[in-house]
Design an enzyme around this catalytic site. Structure first.
Site, PDB file in Angstrom:
ATOM      1  N   ASP A   1       0.863  -1.187   0.000  1.00 46.28           N
ATOM      2  CA  ASP A   1       0.000   0.000   0.000  1.00 46.28           C
ATOM      3  C   ASP A   1       0.896   1.232   0.000  1.00 46.28           C
ATOM      4  O   ASP A   1       2.093   1.150   0.323  1.00 46.28           O
ATOM      5  CB  ASP A   1      -0.910   0.020   1.241  1.00 46.28           C
ATOM      6  CG  ASP A   1      -1.838   1.229   1.250  1.00 46.28           C
ATOM      7  OD1 ASP A   1      -2.494   1.491   0.222  1.00 46.28           O
ATOM      8  OD2 ASP A   1      -1.897   1.936   2.267  1.00 46.28           O
ATOM      9  N   SER A   2       0.297   2.389  -0.321  1.00 43.93           N
ATOM     10  CA  SER A   2       1.062   3.627  -0.276  1.00 43.93           C
ATOM     11  C   SER A   2       1.485   3.958   1.161  1.00 43.93           C
ATOM     12  O   SER A   2       2.413   4.727   1.351  1.00 43.93           O
ATOM     13  CB  SER A   2       0.214   4.779  -0.822  1.00 43.93           C
ATOM     14  OG  SER A   2      -0.947   4.925  -0.031  1.00 43.93           O
TER      15      SER A   2
ATOM     16  N   GLU B   1      -2.608   9.428   7.414  1.00 41.12           N
ATOM     17  CA  GLU B   1      -1.137   9.378   7.373  1.00 41.12           C
ATOM     18  C   GLU B   1      -0.522  10.318   8.421  1.00 41.12           C
ATOM     19  O   GLU B   1       0.517  10.029   8.980  1.00 41.12           O
ATOM     20  CB  GLU B   1      -0.626   9.731   5.975  1.00 41.12           C
ATOM     21  CG  GLU B   1      -0.826   8.627   4.941  1.00 41.12           C
ATOM     22  CD  GLU B   1       0.029   7.370   5.193  1.00 41.12           C
ATOM     23  OE1 GLU B   1       1.226   7.500   5.490  1.00 41.12           O
ATOM     24  OE2 GLU B   1      -0.532   6.261   5.094  1.00 41.12           O
TER      25      GLU B   1
ATOM     26  N   TYR C   1      -0.772   8.587  -2.552  1.00 42.28           N
ATOM     27  CA  TYR C   1      -0.715   8.347  -4.002  1.00 42.28           C
ATOM     28  C   TYR C   1      -1.935   8.954  -4.710  1.00 42.28           C
ATOM     29  O   TYR C   1      -1.909   9.166  -5.917  1.00 42.28           O
ATOM     30  CB  TYR C   1      -0.749   6.841  -4.275  1.00 42.28           C
ATOM     31  CG  TYR C   1       0.566   6.095  -4.149  1.00 42.28           C
ATOM     32  CD1 TYR C   1       1.683   6.651  -3.530  1.00 42.28           C
ATOM     33  CD2 TYR C   1       0.672   4.798  -4.661  1.00 42.28           C
ATOM     34  CE1 TYR C   1       2.867   5.932  -3.421  1.00 42.28           C
ATOM     35  CE2 TYR C   1       1.853   4.080  -4.563  1.00 42.28           C
ATOM     36  CZ  TYR C   1       2.947   4.641  -3.935  1.00 42.28           C
ATOM     37  OH  TYR C   1       4.111   3.920  -3.841  1.00 42.28           O
ATOM     38  N   GLY C   2      -3.010   9.161  -3.940  1.00 40.10           N
ATOM     39  CA  GLY C   2      -4.310   9.473  -4.537  1.00 40.10           C
ATOM     40  C   GLY C   2      -4.360  10.738  -5.376  1.00 40.10           C
ATOM     41  O   GLY C   2      -5.240  10.888  -6.213  1.00 40.10           O
TER      42      GLY C   2
ATOM     43  N   CYS D   1      -4.320  -1.480  -2.149  1.00 44.17           N
ATOM     44  CA  CYS D   1      -4.437  -0.042  -2.370  1.00 44.17           C
ATOM     45  C   CYS D   1      -5.297   0.142  -3.618  1.00 44.17           C
ATOM     46  O   CYS D   1      -4.958  -0.387  -4.694  1.00 44.17           O
ATOM     47  CB  CYS D   1      -3.039   0.528  -2.596  1.00 44.17           C
ATOM     48  SG  CYS D   1      -3.021   2.275  -3.041  1.00 44.17           S
ATOM     49  N   ASN D   2      -6.397   0.852  -3.454  1.00 48.96           N
ATOM     50  CA  ASN D   2      -7.284   1.061  -4.606  1.00 48.96           C
ATOM     51  C   ASN D   2      -6.639   1.916  -5.677  1.00 48.96           C
ATOM     52  O   ASN D   2      -6.823   1.690  -6.871  1.00 48.96           O
ATOM     53  CB  ASN D   2      -8.573   1.743  -4.140  1.00 48.96           C
ATOM     54  CG  ASN D   2      -9.442   0.826  -3.318  1.00 48.96           C
ATOM     55  OD1 ASN D   2     -10.336   0.188  -3.828  1.00 48.96           O
ATOM     56  ND2 ASN D   2      -9.153   0.720  -2.029  1.00 48.96           N
ATOM     57  N   THR D   3      -5.880   2.918  -5.233  1.00 49.40           N
ATOM     58  CA  THR D   3      -5.273   3.830  -6.195  1.00 49.40           C
ATOM     59  C   THR D   3      -4.280   3.073  -7.078  1.00 49.40           C
ATOM     60  O   THR D   3      -4.265   3.234  -8.302  1.00 49.40           O
ATOM     61  CB  THR D   3      -4.574   4.990  -5.453  1.00 49.40           C
ATOM     62  OG1 THR D   3      -5.499   5.516  -4.499  1.00 49.40           O
ATOM     63  CG2 THR D   3      -4.150   6.076  -6.394  1.00 49.40           C
TER      64      THR D   3
ATOM     65  N   CYS E   1     -10.969   2.934  -0.503  1.00 48.36           N
ATOM     66  CA  CYS E   1      -9.582   3.283  -0.211  1.00 48.36           C
ATOM     67  C   CYS E   1      -9.270   2.573   1.088  1.00 48.36           C
ATOM     68  O   CYS E   1     -10.038   2.675   2.053  1.00 48.36           O
ATOM     69  CB  CYS E   1      -9.419   4.792  -0.038  1.00 48.36           C
ATOM     70  SG  CYS E   1      -7.788   5.241   0.608  1.00 48.36           S
ATOM     71  N   THR E   2      -8.168   1.837   1.113  1.00 45.18           N
ATOM     72  CA  THR E   2      -7.899   0.997   2.285  1.00 45.18           C
ATOM     73  C   THR E   2      -7.499   1.804   3.516  1.00 45.18           C
ATOM     74  O   THR E   2      -7.441   1.253   4.609  1.00 45.18           O
ATOM     75  CB  THR E   2      -6.836  -0.059   1.939  1.00 45.18           C
ATOM     76  OG1 THR E   2      -5.670   0.608   1.416  1.00 45.18           O
ATOM     77  CG2 THR E   2      -7.354  -1.030   0.910  1.00 45.18           C
ATOM     78  N   HIS E   3      -7.257   3.086   3.340  1.00 44.41           N
ATOM     79  CA  HIS E   3      -7.026   3.938   4.512  1.00 44.41           C
ATOM     80  C   HIS E   3      -8.327   4.261   5.254  1.00 44.41           C
ATOM     81  O   HIS E   3      -8.297   4.569   6.440  1.00 44.41           O
ATOM     82  CB  HIS E   3      -6.404   5.285   4.098  1.00 44.41           C
ATOM     83  CG  HIS E   3      -4.932   5.253   3.848  1.00 44.41           C
ATOM     84  ND1 HIS E   3      -4.374   4.568   2.806  1.00 44.41           N
ATOM     85  CD2 HIS E   3      -3.900   5.861   4.505  1.00 44.41           C
ATOM     86  CE1 HIS E   3      -3.056   4.760   2.817  1.00 44.41           C
ATOM     87  NE2 HIS E   3      -2.747   5.534   3.840  1.00 44.41           N
TER      88      HIS E   3
HETATM   89  N1  DGL Z   1      -4.843   3.067   0.596  1.00 46.09           N
HETATM   90  C1  DGL Z   1      -4.761   3.723  -0.684  1.00 46.09           C
HETATM   91  C2  DGL Z   1      -6.005   3.372  -1.491  1.00 46.09           C
HETATM   92  O1  DGL Z   1      -6.624   2.362  -1.196  1.00 46.09           O
HETATM   93  C3  DGL Z   1      -4.508   5.154  -0.421  1.00 46.09           C
HETATM   94  C4  DGL Z   1      -4.132   5.951  -1.556  1.00 46.09           C
HETATM   95  C5  DGL Z   1      -3.305   7.154  -1.280  1.00 46.09           C
HETATM   96  O2  DGL Z   1      -2.146   6.997  -0.897  1.00 46.09           O
HETATM   97  O3  DGL Z   1      -3.809   8.237  -1.531  1.00 46.09           O
HETATM   98  O4  DGL Z   1      -6.381   4.037  -2.435  1.00 46.09           O
END
Ligand code: DGL
Length: 278
Positions: free
Chosen positions: A14-15, A162, A46-47, A77-79, A196-198
């Site tokens: 993940d990011s 974060e 990353y988004g 991570c979805n992104t 988004c996994t966050h």
């Molecule tokens: N957990 C990432 C996701 O699922 C976060 C993306 C990010 O870093 O913005 O999209």
């Protein structure tokens, strides 16, 4: 890299911290398996980054996890799943390591939607990158053409996590504002995907402001269920996963800072190591 399926841990990428929400459920589903978690915290979020950069960073992470012997990498991570997975699967993997696998989180989430929605009106919270990619729209059009998707980007939610502000008043402000914006799109929405996994790290605030009667879909259990099913069908990958029940944590940021957050989240002491991705 030789085209041999090594024996090793499942890589989870993940990011930043968000993939821990998936890792937790993966460990529950596969308690004997070894895991190698990598958070690119130094370069999160990353988004809001371009396709090119998310792809480049994600490929670096996949290569690193392959170099550590992972037969399988989950982009938790979805992104990264939205912007990099397809290119990696179709263009890079055949050259890099054809026997290994890289899987994402968007398809399993969309596959599970019929278990939740009755009205067919589904909301999506995601990063600006995930929403702009149209990946959820495309998967829904393929798998559930009768459903309607209402997507809303939440650029502040990942930074809140974060920067460890998910319990603060700032989180209340942004979570409430974004929930109001999404639910105003249609009175029929009965299901909202946290794409988004966050975002599960903000679940208390999300539950506080989400109108009653709307189901909130988090991805951990869905991805874990989908992975166990995948391993049942891909016995070569299944047999390549080492099984000592260990989890190793890697981050591109400060290791102590990462370990602090990860141990709160995983409910047990965690030690992390800093690495560099190139
Ligand atoms: N957990 C990432 C996701 O699922 C976060 C993306 C990010 O870093 O913005 O999209």
């Amino acid at each position: 890299m030789p085209d041999e399926l090594p024996h090793g841990p499942i890589g989870v990428f993940d990011s930043g911290y968000g993939g821990l929400t998936v890792l937790r459920d993966l460990r529950r589903a596969l308690p004997d398996a070894d895991f190698l978690y990598l958070g690119d915290n130094a370069r999160a979020p990353y988004g809001t980054r371009s396709f090119e950069l998310v792809y480049e960073f994600t490929l670096q992470a996949v290569r690193y996890l392959f170099s550590r012997g992972c037969p399988l990498v989950i982009l938790a991570c979805n992104t990264a799943s939205a912007k990099a997975l397809r290119s990696i699967q179709q263009n890079d993997l055949p050259l890099l390591a054809p026997s290994r696998r890289v899987l994402g989180v968007i398809r399993p989430t969309v596959e599970a939607l019929s278990d939740y929605t009755r009205t067919g009106a589904v909301g999506l919270f995601g990063t600006p990158g995930t929403v702009a990619s149209g990946s959820y729209d495309m998967e829904i059009a393929k798998l559930h053409p009768d459903m309607r998707l209402y997507a809303h980007a939440c650029p502040m939610w990942v930074p809140l996590v974060e920067y460890r502000e998910s319990d603060g008043d700032g989180a209340d402000y942004f979570v409430r504002r974004d929930i109001e914006a999404l639910t105003a799109m249609s009175p029929d929405i009965d299901t909202v995907i946290l794409g988004c996994t966050h975002y599960p790290l903000l679940i208390d605030k999300i539950r506080k402001y989400m109108p009653e009667g709307i189901s909130v879909v988090t991805q951990g259990e869905i991805v874990a269920h989908s992975l166990t099913d995948y391993l049942r069908r891909h016995t070569d990958i299944e047999a390549a996963i080492t099984r000592h029940g260990t989890t190793e944590y890697l981050t591109t940021e400060n290791a102590a800072k990462f370990a602090d957050m990860a141990c709160v989240f995983m409910g047990a002491p965690v030690s992390a190591k800093r690495i560099e991705l190139v």
